[in-house]
Design a protein around this motif. Structure first.
Motif, PDB file in Angstrom:
ATOM      1  N   ALA B  38     -11.256   4.575  -2.275  1.00 59.79           N
ATOM      2  CA  ALA B  38      -9.898   4.069  -2.477  1.00 59.79           C
ATOM      3  C   ALA B  38      -9.063   4.245  -1.210  1.00 59.79           C
ATOM      4  CB  ALA B  38      -9.242   4.790  -3.652  1.00 59.79           C
ATOM      5  N   LEU B  39      -9.186   5.421  -0.580  1.00 63.01           N
ATOM      6  CA  LEU B  39      -8.428   5.667   0.663  1.00 63.01           C
ATOM      7  C   LEU B  39      -8.918   4.741   1.775  1.00 63.01           C
ATOM      8  CD1 LEU B  39      -8.304   9.585   0.644  1.00 63.01           C
ATOM      9  CD2 LEU B  39      -6.415   8.000   0.213  1.00 63.01           C
ATOM     10  N   ALA B  40     -10.253   4.649   1.908  1.00 65.12           N
ATOM     11  CA  ALA B  40     -10.813   3.826   2.989  1.00 65.12           C
ATOM     12  C   ALA B  40     -10.440   2.364   2.792  1.00 65.12           C
ATOM     13  CB  ALA B  40     -12.328   3.995   3.038  1.00 65.12           C
ATOM     14  N   GLY B  41     -10.417   1.915   1.545  1.00 68.89           N
ATOM     15  CA  GLY B  41     -10.052   0.528   1.293  1.00 68.89           C
ATOM     16  C   GLY B  41      -8.565   0.276   1.485  1.00 68.89           C
ATOM     17  N   ALA B  42      -7.748   1.130   0.886  1.00 66.74           N
ATOM     18  CA  ALA B  42      -6.301   0.899   0.911  1.00 66.74           C
ATOM     19  C   ALA B  42      -5.709   1.070   2.306  1.00 66.74           C
ATOM     20  CB  ALA B  42      -5.618   1.851  -0.065  1.00 66.74           C
ATOM     21  N   PHE B  43      -6.283   1.991   3.088  1.00 63.20           N
ATOM     22  CA  PHE B  43      -5.719   2.264   4.417  1.00 63.20           C
ATOM     23  C   PHE B  43      -6.513   1.622   5.537  1.00 63.20           C
ATOM     24  CE2 PHE B  43      -3.946   5.665   1.804  1.00 63.20           C
ATOM     25  CZ  PHE B  43      -2.599   5.503   2.095  1.00 63.20           C
ATOM     26  N   SER B  44      -7.421   0.707   5.182  1.00 58.53           N
ATOM     27  CA  SER B  44      -8.099  -0.076   6.206  1.00 58.53           C
ATOM     28  C   SER B  44      -7.086  -0.874   7.006  1.00 58.53           C
ATOM     29  CB  SER B  44      -9.084  -1.055   5.569  1.00 58.53           C
ATOM     30  OG  SER B  44     -10.350  -0.507   5.418  1.00 58.53           O
ATOM     31  N   ARG B  45      -7.471  -1.206   8.192  1.00 58.35           N
ATOM     32  CA  ARG B  45      -6.566  -1.995   9.021  1.00 58.35           C
ATOM     33  C   ARG B  45      -6.376  -3.373   8.383  1.00 58.35           C
ATOM     34  NH1 ARG B  45      -7.784  -4.373  14.757  1.00 58.35           N
ATOM     35  NH2 ARG B  45      -5.678  -4.907  15.378  1.00 58.35           N
ATOM     36  N   PRO B  46      -5.132  -3.817   8.157  1.00 53.02           N
ATOM     37  CA  PRO B  46      -4.906  -5.125   7.561  1.00 53.02           C
ATOM     38  C   PRO B  46      -5.575  -6.232   8.365  1.00 53.02           C
ATOM     39  CG  PRO B  46      -2.874  -3.868   7.581  1.00 53.02           C
ATOM     40  CD  PRO B  46      -3.874  -3.087   8.372  1.00 53.02           C
TER      41      PRO B  46
END
Lengths: 355, 260
Positions: B38-46
Motif C-alpha cells: 500500500a505504501l509503495a503503491g500510494a507513494f510511488s512517483r506519479p
C-alpha cells in the motif's frame, strides 16, 4: 530424500506452503495496484514494473530472514523446508520486472536492449549518477543461476559444495539489488520513506545474520577442541546427558571448520558428521525420528550407527569413533569413510540412571 | 512435546506448537507485506497526466515542416496556430520519412498526416501510422506566428519529447535516462522541461545555435540530468525553441512530479 528425480516432490506441506505463497504474492500485487490507482492516474505497465520489482525485493528480504531466524527458534523451521519455492517465485517476480523494464526502457530503439543496458552511463561524477541497470542485470543473472539449479538434480551433479557456493551468491545479488534501487528509483523518489524502508531492510538482514553468526560462534567456542591424546573432549557424560534430550545431539567443533553431531539414544552415544549430505543442513540440530537421525532442513535421514540413509536411499556421511574415559566422553577427529558402521558408545549406568 | 524438543519434518504432520506459531506469524508477515504494498503503491512517483491515444487514429491537416524536426503547422478552431511534432513508432524520429517530402527551396507544402495523438499540457505530438501516414495536398495555413524571447537561462532536465508528452509516464528522471537517450539517438526531438514562476510545467525544444538539431554526441551527456541551458529562445506558433549557446550542470533538478 529421493531415489529418482521429479520436478517437484509434492506433499501436503508443500502444497499448503505454495498456496500461502501464491496468496501473499497475489495480495501484494493487488494492494499495490489499488493503492496506486487510488493515489494518482495510473499507467498499468509502469505500475506492474514497480509492483513486481518492489514485491521481489520484499520477498527476498523475507527469504534471507528465514535462515537466521531458524537459528534462534525451531518454530521458524517449517519456512525453511520449502524455501526453494520462495526463491523461484522471487526470481519470477524479478524477471517480470526486468522484462518489462528492458522492453519498455531499452526496447524499440536503434540499439538492441542488452547493448543499451550495458552502455548505460553518465559523464557526471558522483555516486548518484552511477548507472543502476547493469547492477540489476547482474543480480538477475545470479538469481537465474540459483533458480535454474534449484533442484536436487543439480545439487547432486554440481556437488553440494559447488551448489552451496553458487547459492551463497544470493548475498551478492541482494547487495547488487540494494545498490540498484538506491542508485536508480530512489534518485527519483518523491517520498523519502522509500529510502528509510530500504535502509531498514538492509540493516535487518545484516543485523540478524551477524546475530546468528555470533550465536553460532559462542556455541562453537564452548565446545572448542579440548583434546587428550588426539581425542576431542565432548564433555562430562552427565553434562552431555543433561544438555541433550533423548534422540537429540550435541554439536562439537573438532577443528576449525568441521562439526560432529553426537547423538544420544537410550543409554548410548553415536557420532556422525554434523553436515547433511543434501544441502549442508546442521545435523547437530536434528533429531532421531523413527530410528533415524533426521535433518532439520529437509528431513533427510541417516542411521546413527553407520551414517547411511535407510534403503532405498543412498546418501552417506562420515562417522566418528567415540570413547568414554572415566566420566568424560571423547570423539576422535579422524572421520571414518562415509557410511562406515561403528558400534555405539554405551554409558555404564549406576543406580538411579546416573552415569 | 517440550518446546525445546519440538521438531519439524516436512513430510510429517507439523507439531502443534509450530503450527500455532505459524498461524500467527504468517498472517503478521502477510499483513506487513500488504502494508508495504500500500505504501509503495500510494507513494510511488506519479506518472504524469500525459496521454497516448494508441489505437485511436486521427488525421491532422496543415503545413508540413521538415526542419528542425518533422512537424505540422495546424490551425486551431479559434484561428490560432499550433505545431504538432511528427514521430515514428518506437524510439524513432520521422526525419527519414518527412525530409524527402519538403523541398529545401522554401516552397511550402500542405499535407495530411495520420497517426496517434500524444498530448500533455496542451502540447501535441502525432505518432505516425506505419503505412502511408502522410498525404500531400490541402490548404496551407497562415504564415508563422513568430515571437522572439531573447537570451534565457533555463534550469531543468533534458528529456525526449515523445516519452515526456505521454508515452512513458513518467518520461523524465534517472530511471528514464536510458530510454530518453535511445529516443534522442533515434531522432526524437529533445526538449528541456522546467518549472515556470507560476508553478506550471514548461517545455522547449532544444536546437543548435544555428537552429538545426544538435548532434546526438553533443547532447547525450546532459540527458536526464540536472542542467542549466543558456541560449536564445523563440516561440513559433506557440511552440518554444531554445537555440543552445551553452549547457552546464545544475546543482539541483526540479522534477516534474514535484510540480504536479
Amino acid at each position: 530424500m529421493s531415489v529418482s528425480y521429479r520436478a517437484v516432490q509434492w506433499n501436503p506441506a508443500k502444497k499448503a506452503y505454495d498456496r500461502r505463497l501464491a496468496f501473499a504474492i497475489a495480495g501484494y500485487l493487488a494492494v499495490f495496484f489499488i493503492a496506486a490507482a487510488t493515489a494518482f492516474e495510473t499507467s498499468p505497465l509502469i505500475l506492474a514494473m514497480r509492483a513486481f520489482g518492489t514485491g521481489a525485493i520484499a520477498l527476498l528480504v523475507f527469504i534471507l530472514s528465514i535462515g537466521p531466524l531458524a537459528r534462534f527458534s525451531p518454530r521458524v523451521a517449517p519456512l525453511l523446508y520449502n524455501r526453494r519455492h520462495l526463491g523461484v517465485a522471487m526470481f519470477l517476480m524479478a524477471l517480470a520486472h526486468a522484462v518489462l523494464a528492458t522492453l519498455w526502457y531499452h526496447g524499440f530503439g536503434v540499439l538492441d536492449p542488452v547493448t543499451s543496458i550495458l552502455t548505460s552511463g553518465s559523464p557526471f561524477e558522483g555516486v548518484a549518477q552511477i548507472p543502476f541497470q547493469p547492477l540489476g542485470l547482474a543480480a538477475l543473472l545470479i538469481l537465474f543461476a540459483m533458480a535454474a539449479t534449484s533442484h536436487d538434480f543439480w545439487l547432486r551433479n554440481l556437488s553440494p559444495r559447488v551448489w552451496k557456493a553458487l547459492h551463497l551468491g544470493v548475498y551478492v545479488a541482494f547487495t547488487l539489488l540494494v545498490a540498484h534501487v538506491a542508485l536508480g528509483v530512489l534518485q527519483d523518489a518523491v517520498w523519502p520513506g522509500f529510502a528509510w524502508i530500504l535502509a531498514a531492510a538492509t540493516t535487518w538482514i545484516v543485523g540478524i545474520h551477524v546475530a546468528a553468526g555470533v550465536k553460532e560462534w559462542r556455541a562453537d567456542r564452548r565446545s572448542r577442541m579440548l583434546t587428550a591424546d588426539g581425542w576431542v573432549r565432548v564433555g562430562e557424560v552427565n553434562d552431555v546427558v543433561a544438555e541433550t534430550a533423548e534422540g537429540r545431539a550435541k554439536a562439537v567443533l573438532i577443528d576449525e571448520c568441521r562439526k560432529v553431531a553426537v547423538f544420544r539414544e537410550n543409554d548410548a552415544f553415536s557420532a556422525i558428521s554434523g553436515v547433511c549430505a543434501h544441502q549442508g543442513g546442521p545435523l547437530g540440530e536434528g533429531k532421531i525420528v523413527d530410528g533415524c537421525v533426521t535433518c532439520p532442513w529437509h528431513g533427510y535421514q541417516y542411521l546413527a550407527s553407520n551414517g547411511q540413509s535407510p534403503p532405498p536411499f543412498f546418501e552417506k556421511i562420515p562417522t566418528y569413533e567415540l570413547r568414554i574415559e572415566g566420566r568424560t566422553l571423547y570423539v576422535h577427529p579422524q572421520a571414518k569413510p562415509p557410511g562406515t558402521p561403528l558400534p555405539p558408545c554405551r554409558m555404564e549406568l549406576k543406580d538411579g540412571g546416573e552415569a | 512435546m517440550s518446546a525445546s524438543n519440538e521438531f519439524y519434518v516436512g513430510y510429517l504432520p507439523t507439531p502443534a506448537r509450530q503450527r500455532h506459531f505459524l498461524s500467527v506469524f504468517l498472517p503478521v508477515c502477510a499483513f506487513l507485506a500488504f502494508v508495504l504494498a500500500a505504501l509503495a503503491g500510494a507513494f510511488s512517483r506519479p506518472t504524469g497526466d500525459g496521454v497516448w491515444e494508441t489505437g485511436h487514429e486521427v488525421t491532422v491537416e496543415g503545413e508540413l515542416l521538415a526542419t528542425p524536426f518533422p512537424m505540422m503547422r495546424v490551425a486551431r478552431a479559434d484561428g490560432t496556430m499550433e505545431r504538432v511534432l511528427l514521430v515514428e513508432m518506437g524510439k524513432h524520429g520521422a526525419d527519414a520519412r518527412i525530409a524527402p517530402l519538403v523541398p529545401t527551396d522554401g516552397t511550402r507544402v500542405a499535407a495530411r498526416a495520420r497517426g496517434f495523438l500524444i498530448a500533455r499540457g496542451g502540447q501535441r505530438m502525432l505518432e505516425l501510422v506505419e503505412e502511408d501516414p502522410v498525404t500531400l495536398g490541402g490548404t496551407l495555413p497562415a504564415r508563422v506566428d513568430a515571437r522572439s524571447i531573447g537570451t534565457v537561462e533555463i534550469a531543468g532536465e533534458i528529456v525526449d519529447s515523445k516519452c515526456w508528452l505521454g508515452v512513458m509516464k513518467p518520461g523524465d528522471g534517472k530511471a528514464h535516462r536510458d530510454c530518453a537517450t535511445l529516443c534522442i539517438r533515434g531522432g526524437i526531438p529533445p526538449s528541456i522541461i522546467c518549472e515556470a514562476p507560476d508553478g506550471t510545467e514548461r517545455r522547449a525544444i532544444v536546437v543548435g545555435r544555428d537552429g538545426a538539431p544538435l548532434s546526438f554526441d553533443s547532447i547525450a551527456p546532459w540527458i536526464a540530468a540536472p542542467v542549466v541551458v543558456r541560449g536564445n529562445a523563440e516561440v513559433l506558433d506557440g511552440m518554444a525553441f531554445v537555440r543552445v549557446e551553452e549547457i552546464a550542470r545544475a546543482d539541483a533538478l526540479v522534477r516534474s512530479s514535484e510540480r504536479e
